[in-house]
Each structure stands twice: as C-alpha cells, then as structure tokens.
Design a protein around this motif. Structure first.
Motif: not given
Length: 219
Positions: A36-41, A44-51, A158-163, A175-176
């Motif tokens: 899970r930590i690996g996927l999050l990292v 995060l890197l992918e989102a940062a590059k896109l931004e 970003r980071f919104y996960r709803g219920d 982030l997906g």
C-alpha cells in the motif's frame, strides 16, 4: 506505515512467543501494508509529474478495442478474486482513435481498479466503447452502491475518498481518479460520472476517431 511498523516490532520483540501461523499472519499484514505504501508513493510521484507538466504525451492512432481487451484481461484474476464479473462490450472495437496508449492504459487501470473496489461480490463491471459522431466514448460501469450528488461532484479531487463504507477494499489513496482527470486533460478530454445511490456508477470519457486515409492505387 504505523500498522507496518507495529507488526514488524511485534515480530522482533515476541518472535519466540509466536507460533509459526501467527508469525505468518504478522508477515502477511506487513507485506500488504508495504504494498500500500509503495502504491501511494508511486501515485504521489505520478500526480506531481502531471501537475508539473513533466509528462510527455506521445499521440498516435491505435484500435481502441485492442487496448480495452488487454486491460480487461490484465484485471481478470483480480476480478475473479473479488467475486466480480468483468467483461468488455466494445461496439467500436475496430475503430481507430488518437492518444498516448501508455497513458490511456493508466486511465483504464485506475477506472477499473476503482470500479472493482466499489463493487460487491456477485456484482459486475463492464468496460464499453461506443461511437459518438467523430469521437468514441469509453465507459467503465459498475453495479456498486453508486454515488451521491456531492460524492460525484468531488470524485476527481485529490485525496477525496468519499464514504469509506462504499468501498469493499481498504487502502485507496484518493489519487486514482485525480490522475485520470489530469491525464485526460493532457489529451484535451474530460472524465465524467453518471451515478445515483443504489444504482452503480459509470465513469466515461471520449477520444477522437482517426480517419484512415484511403489507399491509393499503384501507378
């Protein structure tokens, strides 16, 4: 990270007191948390590059049906493990569209993963492609609990996960769908969702159709 450290510390301090089965269970939890930590990292890197505008879009024509079949096949085992039927309905299978295949595969990965996480055992996820004039609409539809109006409006933040109760699997980063939105914006497209509570959800976007030039007869 807290869960990972707690289980590793317990293994370190009490390994002589734990049975082989208990040690295995602690290691299984630690492994899942590490993944899970690996996927999050990674996200995060992918989102940062896109931004930051550091992602290059390599646009080329390709048959949309092949990409849909490949991605659905990739998720076949995960869907079976979840007890969810996963299929593809490619009405525009042979249609050529324009885009970056690798990035669009990432879009479909995230949409299908999201659909599987929110679909209960015995449910269904369908990936569809349908011609709409000069464009093709690609949709990922699930039979999950659906979204409220507020959740649908915020789904791509970003980071919104709803219920959390709507997801059959924990560990999502929120982030997906934001990554999906950013990638499609690079293609001049948008992602949207149609959903009502209790009636599933359908996430969709469109890509331009590429008209193949007619073949010229040899002279």
């Amino acid at each position: 990270l807290t869960t990972l450290l707690a289980h590793l510390e317990t293994l370190q301090m009490k390994q002589s007191e734990l049975t082989p089965q208990e040690r295995g269970e602690y290691l299984d939890v630690a492994t899942r948390q590490s993944q899970r930590i690996g996927l999050l990292v990674e996200q995060l890197l992918e989102a940062a590059k896109l931004e930051a505008g550091q992602v290059t879009v390599n646009v080329e024509p390709f048959p949309i049906g092949e990409l849909l079949q490949d991605v659905v096949q990739k998720f076949a085992l995960a869907a079976r493990d979840c007890g969810v039927a996963l299929d593809v309905d490619a009405m525009a299978a042979a249609t050529m569209v324009s885009g970056d295949i690798a990035l669009l595969e990432r879009v479909l990965d995230n949409l299908i993963d999201n659909a599987l996480r929110h679909t209960p055992v015995g449910g269904r996820v369908t990936v569809q492609s349908q011609p709409r004039g000069e464009r093709v609409r690609i949709a990922v539809t699930d039979s999950g609990p659906g979204l409220t109006r507020e959740e649908a409006e915020r789904a791509f933040e970003r980071f919104y996960r709803g219920d959390p109760g709507r997801s059959t699997h924990s560990g999502q980063s929120g982030l997906g769908l934001a990554i999906v939105k950013s990638i499609l914006e690079l293609h001049g497209s948008n992602v949207a969702v149609d959903s009502q509570p209790g009636h599933g959800a359908s996430f969709y976007f469109e890509l331009p159709i590429v008209t193949q030039p007619p073949r010229t007869a040899p002279t």
